[in-house]
Each structure stands twice: as structure tokens, then as C-alpha cells.
Motif scaffolding. Sequence first.
Motif, mmCIF file in Angstrom:
data_model
loop_
_atom_site.group_PDB
_atom_site.id
_atom_site.type_symbol
_atom_site.label_atom_id
_atom_site.label_comp_id
_atom_site.label_asym_id
_atom_site.label_seq_id
_atom_site.Cartn_x
_atom_site.Cartn_y
_atom_site.Cartn_z
ATOM 1 N N LEU A 221 0.829 -1.198 0.000
ATOM 2 C CA LEU A 221 0.000 0.000 0.000
ATOM 3 C C LEU A 221 0.867 1.252 0.000
ATOM 4 N N ARG A 222 1.963 1.223 0.739
ATOM 5 C CA ARG A 222 2.860 2.382 0.745
ATOM 6 C C ARG A 222 3.409 2.636 -0.657
ATOM 7 N N ALA A 223 3.766 1.554 -1.355
ATOM 8 C CA ALA A 223 4.306 1.705 -2.706
ATOM 9 C C ALA A 223 3.250 2.277 -3.649
ATOM 10 N N TRP A 224 2.029 1.744 -3.594
ATOM 11 C CA TRP A 224 0.973 2.240 -4.483
ATOM 12 C C TRP A 224 0.661 3.708 -4.201
ATOM 13 N N ALA A 225 0.461 4.053 -2.932
ATOM 14 C CA ALA A 225 0.115 5.425 -2.584
ATOM 15 C C ALA A 225 1.245 6.388 -2.943
ATOM 16 N N SER A 226 2.478 5.950 -2.756
ATOM 17 C CA SER A 226 3.626 6.795 -3.097
ATOM 18 C C SER A 226 3.709 7.008 -4.599
ATOM 19 N N TRP A 227 3.520 5.934 -5.364
ATOM 20 C CA TRP A 227 3.559 6.072 -6.824
ATOM 21 C C TRP A 227 2.486 7.060 -7.283
ATOM 22 N N CYS A 228 1.284 6.968 -6.717
ATOM 23 C CA CYS A 228 0.210 7.893 -7.093
ATOM 24 C C CYS A 228 0.614 9.338 -6.824
ATOM 25 N N ALA A 229 1.182 9.578 -5.634
ATOM 26 C CA ALA A 229 1.580 10.942 -5.281
ATOM 27 C C ALA A 229 2.642 11.468 -6.242
ATOM 28 N N LEU A 230 3.605 10.637 -6.574
ATOM 29 C CA LEU A 230 4.665 11.062 -7.489
ATOM 30 C C LEU A 230 4.155 11.192 -8.918
ATOM 31 N N ALA A 231 3.235 10.310 -9.304
ATOM 32 C CA ALA A 231 2.670 10.369 -10.657
ATOM 33 C C ALA A 231 1.892 11.660 -10.868
ATOM 34 N N ASP A 247 14.151 5.100 -8.329
ATOM 35 C CA ASP A 247 14.456 4.164 -7.246
ATOM 36 C C ASP A 247 13.263 4.174 -6.292
ATOM 37 N N ALA A 248 12.526 3.065 -6.245
ATOM 38 C CA ALA A 248 11.285 3.037 -5.468
ATOM 39 C C ALA A 248 11.524 3.307 -3.984
ATOM 40 N N GLN A 254 10.330 10.010 -0.321
ATOM 41 C CA GLN A 254 9.969 11.371 -0.719
ATOM 42 C C GLN A 254 8.461 11.579 -0.643
ATOM 43 N N ALA A 255 7.697 10.609 -1.131
ATOM 44 C CA ALA A 255 6.240 10.735 -1.140
ATOM 45 C C ALA A 255 5.672 10.769 0.265
ATOM 46 N N ALA A 256 6.340 10.082 1.202
ATOM 47 C CA ALA A 256 5.841 10.019 2.578
ATOM 48 C C ALA A 256 5.860 11.387 3.240
ATOM 49 N N ALA A 257 6.662 12.324 2.696
ATOM 50 C CA ALA A 257 6.756 13.646 3.300
ATOM 51 C C ALA A 257 5.522 14.498 3.008
ATOM 52 N N GLY A 258 4.716 14.103 1.998
ATOM 53 C CA GLY A 258 3.526 14.867 1.653
ATOM 54 C C GLY A 258 2.263 14.183 2.142
ATOM 55 N N LYS A 259 1.114 14.808 1.861
ATOM 56 C CA LYS A 259 -0.170 14.282 2.301
ATOM 57 C C LYS A 259 -0.912 13.554 1.186
ATOM 58 N N THR A 260 -0.473 13.723 -0.052
ATOM 59 C CA THR A 260 -1.196 13.119 -1.166
ATOM 60 C C THR A 260 -1.189 11.602 -1.081
ATOM 61 N N ALA A 261 -0.072 11.025 -0.654
ATOM 62 C CA ALA A 261 -0.004 9.570 -0.533
ATOM 63 C C ALA A 261 -1.032 9.059 0.475
ATOM 64 N N ASP A 262 -1.236 9.804 1.563
ATOM 65 C CA ASP A 262 -2.235 9.393 2.550
ATOM 66 C C ASP A 262 -3.634 9.363 1.925
ATOM 67 N N PHE A 263 -3.912 10.326 1.059
ATOM 68 C CA PHE A 263 -5.208 10.374 0.386
ATOM 69 C C PHE A 263 -5.425 9.116 -0.444
ATOM 70 N N HIS A 264 -4.417 8.672 -1.165
ATOM 71 C CA HIS A 264 -4.569 7.499 -2.021
ATOM 72 C C HIS A 264 -4.656 6.209 -1.207
ATOM 73 N N ALA A 304 2.730 1.446 -11.152
ATOM 74 C CA ALA A 304 3.199 1.309 -9.776
ATOM 75 C C ALA A 304 3.833 -0.044 -9.494
ATOM 76 N N ASP A 305 3.207 -1.124 -9.972
ATOM 77 C CA ASP A 305 3.766 -2.445 -9.696
ATOM 78 C C ASP A 305 5.126 -2.615 -10.363
ATOM 79 N N ALA A 306 5.248 -2.100 -11.598
ATOM 80 C CA ALA A 306 6.528 -2.209 -12.297
ATOM 81 C C ALA A 306 7.595 -1.363 -11.602
ATOM 82 N N TRP A 307 7.195 -0.253 -11.019
ATOM 83 C CA TRP A 307 8.129 0.612 -10.281
ATOM 84 C C TRP A 307 8.568 -0.051 -8.983
ATOM 85 N N ALA A 308 7.610 -0.581 -8.247
ATOM 86 C CA ALA A 308 7.918 -1.138 -6.926
ATOM 87 C C ALA A 308 8.619 -2.488 -7.010
#
Length: 618
Positions: A221-231, A247-248, A254-264, A304-308
Amino acid sequence: MTYTELARRAEAAGISLTYENFRHEIVTVSDETLEALLAALEAVPAHAPATAPETTAPAPDPSARPVFPGRRSWGFAIQLYSVRSRDSWGHGDLHDLAELASWSASDLGAGFILINPLHAAEPLPPVSPSPYLPMTRRYTSPLYLRIEDIPEYRQLSARQQARIGQLAAGLRARNSTPDLIHRDAVWTAKREALEMIYQVPLADDRRAALERFRAGEGQELRAWASWCALAEQHGPDWREWPDELQDARFGMAQAAAGKTADFHAWLQWLAAEQLAAAQQAAKDAGMAHGIIHDLAVGVHPGGADAWAHQDLLVRGVSVGAPPDGFNQLGQDWAQPPWNPQRLAEAGYRPLAELFAGALRHAGGLRVDHVLGLMRLWWIPEGMPPECGAYVHYDFEASVGALAGAAAAAGAVGIGEDLGTMDPDFGRHLAEHAILGTMMLWFALEPDGSPMRPGHWRHGCMATVGTHDVPPAASYLAGDQVTVRARLGLLNQPEQAERASAERELEQWQQALVREGLLEEGPRPDPAAFTLALYGYLARTPAVLLGVSLADAVGETRTQNVPGTSTQYPNWQIPLCDGAGEPVLLDDLPHRPLVRAIAEAVSAIRPVSQEPADAGRAE
């Protein structure tokens, strides 16, 4: 490099040097293909983690056996996005799914609903239409959320609810038209509504449930939410991001520092709740199995899956299929394959986790192109589909992963095994109580005539067609040739294709007459023909019967034409009748053909509790 050395290396890597094509001719794989596949397999991913991937799944259990149905049942096969109700936002949703399951079970006696993959796509428009080329197979597209079913929606202000009502009304107006599904408009509106609801503070019990969900999903879930925020910042293809974000591990930090990943992550919690509610509604209505989910073969190479999982997937090649009688140019599905060596090193646990996740709120799982658990057709980058080769996997481990996950979930396992089936693999599926699939148009005797009902397999889900062929009414009109001819997908003259299609149709009409399902005479009308086809299915020993909802309402448009992308509106066609008028979920109880087909397939006959014959015809 001598051919002998090249062949030895290829065979050691699991690459087949030859294959049998659909004409039963032996084809030798070219040196160029072998060299390209070896180079891809031996390449070291630039951002692969130094340690084995995090996983919580146990090793696949080779003795596990999924649920084998104790009696026959039937159910509707649907493309959920196309099945709209008066309350949905121009796109079928999980509330619609629950309603369809409840009604079809209580009123018609259905035992399951088979749905298209609900895998998630891009977090911002444009949203890719194909359910079979997702950004992740692990999580659900929030397009399927019913906004008004989210508990926090009721806590919005009157002004906010009025705004959401405006958004919904504009999209609901499209439900009364046959216009194509407009995913970008749907997601833009739902995203605005969801961002309002996200600001509502959660009650303590709801907050605790969200935290339990996040903890249970862990790294995935962390990987998916992070990819969404970065995407959202850099675009939906991680291969075009700044190098450090490719680099996942760094990207997730980096994504964990924002709130967008939490939304996803929150969106996935909501989707899991509504998926669970749909399955519960199905079971409460008396369905034997409930919702049967569909798992795509692979994922988008930029997703996201290919990235993670760069360490588990192979770059520079894509998965597809060699030319066959229906797709005569072959198919390139634009998906990276699992690396068989890395998968083996991980004990096939990543595959087991994928299956387990798909079964969490399901009564069954259909695995698209299940032959891919044994071998996949790999196509080197830049080459056409016919220039590929088969690459093999440890099917003892891969099938064990599927069987183990289904057994743990108390669910049915189904493998889409259409095409040339290796006898050993078929037996292996049957030994693990994994059902196969049979499609009427491809069910033929050795002499090419329609397969008699008693010769069909017992341990399978039987259908008339699939989403890749025209509905029954359209097949009767010869659209399987017309559409492909218009799109330039034939490799022999159209006249020859039409003559072949006409012979096939005549053979099936005579088979239906022999069974007493049609009267001898001229070509029947579409409704009578469709009803007779499902009457034919009912005479087979197949343990599951899938009824295409598109067939049952007289739809004439094909959902997907393999080998096309922008040339045809794949995966964008709403449910309509033979006159091209939209058919809503609310209208189904009043459709005579829907009820007639349900009656035709509802004859319940006992089947063996013992799945030892699951792969054989009775």
C-alpha cells in the motif's frame, strides 16, 4: 556465438527453441529473438533492491485445494463499468454490483457474478480504459466507489452535499444515452467529491479501522500510494521521472513527506469496504459463491507495480500471444513479465500475495491467461508479436500459489485456459481443483464440428463468448468478420473469412436444431438464437455457467477488439440493447430475454464433490 551455445543458454533460461503454431506446424525461434530475450533476462535492474522483496505470504502449498462447487450454479458475466443504474455517475460502481448480485440471486437464482478486473489506473486524467493494462493489480480503481455510500459523506455541509449533487446530476444524465463511458469526466467529478469527504475527521472507530487496514497492507500500500503521489507531479510513467525517484525506495521516502499519498491510501480503504459490502450482499442474497473477480495477466510497464518490483519484472520485453485463428497478427499486451529466476528465488511468494489480495473480498478468482503460470509468450522490444518465444515458469509453484490462496479464502479458483493447452498443465490444474474455462465458439470436436454437450468438461466455467468476441446477436450478423475487416486485422481475403464464418454459423445452427433448441428453417432472430445457445450450455456437464449480460439484453457491440488501441473504443461501451438504447440496472427485471436465459440455465443438476475429473469431459 554458435547456435549450439545460444540454444544451450536459451534452454537453460527456460526459453523454448521451437513452438507449435495454431496450424499445428513447428516453428523455430530465430537467433535474433533468443539473443534479445537472453539479454533482457540477464540485465540487472538499475534500481533493484539489494535484498529480497518484503513479503508476508507463506510459501505456496502444493497440497492446497480450492473450493470445488458441490452443485452447478450460473451467474452473470459483466463489465461493471458498463452496468449503470439511475443512481450511478455515468459509470457502474460497487453499489451497482451489490444490487445486481442481490437481485439476480433472489429473483433469478444466480450463484455468482463474474466481473472484469477492477485494477487501478492513473491517479489523474487521462485515465486508461483497459482493465487488462492497469497501473497495479493489487488495488482497486476508485472510479468504482459509490460516493454516497461513504459514511463521512453524511457529515458534509448542506452546501457541500449540494455541490456533489450537481456533479452527480451531470454524469447521471449520460446514463440515459448510449454514449461511450467518459472515465475522465467521471474521475474528475468523483475526485472533487472525494477530496471534500477526505477533509471530514474520522470517528475513533473509523480511524482505528483505517490504521488496521494500512498496517495489514504494509509495503504494498505504501508503494501504491507513493507512486500515485509522485505520478501526480511527474506523470504516470516512472521511467520518465527524475533518476532518483525511479528508485522506489527513495521515491517512497519522498512521497511520505507529503499528504497526497495518505489520500490514495484512504481511497483504497474505502474501496476495500465497498468490495466487502458487495460480497456480503451477494452472500446474504443466497449466492453460492458471490463475486468472482478477474485478475489481469500483467501491468503497465510504467505503472506502480513495475516501479515497486523492478527486481521481479523484466524490462525490454513484453507479454503477448503468437498468431492464432482469431488474432491472425498475434498480440502484444505491452506488459512486462515476471522474471522466472527472481520469482523462484523469492519462493513464488509475491505471486501468492497477489492472489491472496485479489481474493480478500471474493468468492472466486478467474486468472486471465492461466497458461501464463506455466509459460508466457515474450516479445523483444521493437519486434512484432510473431517474433516472440515461450518462456517457462515453475508451474508446480505458480499453480500451488493460486490453489493455496483460493483454499485459504474458501473460494473457487478458475483459470482462463482457452487456446492450446499443454496436457500436463491441464492435469495439474485439475489435480489442484482449479476450474478451466470453455467458450462455445471455440468448443469443437476433432473434425471441427460443434462439440456435443456431453463432451464438454465438467470442471469448468462454460460461456458462449468472451469480451473479446462480439455478443451472440452480433455473431449471428457476422460482425466477427465485419469489425476486423474494417480495422485491417484479417490476413486473408474478407470473402474467404465470411465464407468460413458462415459455415461455422450454419454448423452451430444445425447443432441447436439437433438438440431441439431451434426449429429447422431459415436463420433465427437474434433473441431466439441467443436463448438456444444458452440452452445448449445448460446441457453440458460444466459446473459453472457464465451468462454474458450483454448477450441477455441483446447488445450488438463488442467490448474489446484484440490487436487495437485507438482504432476502436475498447472498454468504453455502456450496456445497450439491440436497438442501441441504453439498458440500466433498474431495467433488467423487465427484460424478457434476461429472464428466459436465466430459466434456461437454472436447471440445477448434482455434480461430483470430488474434483478428480475436473479437467476431463464427462
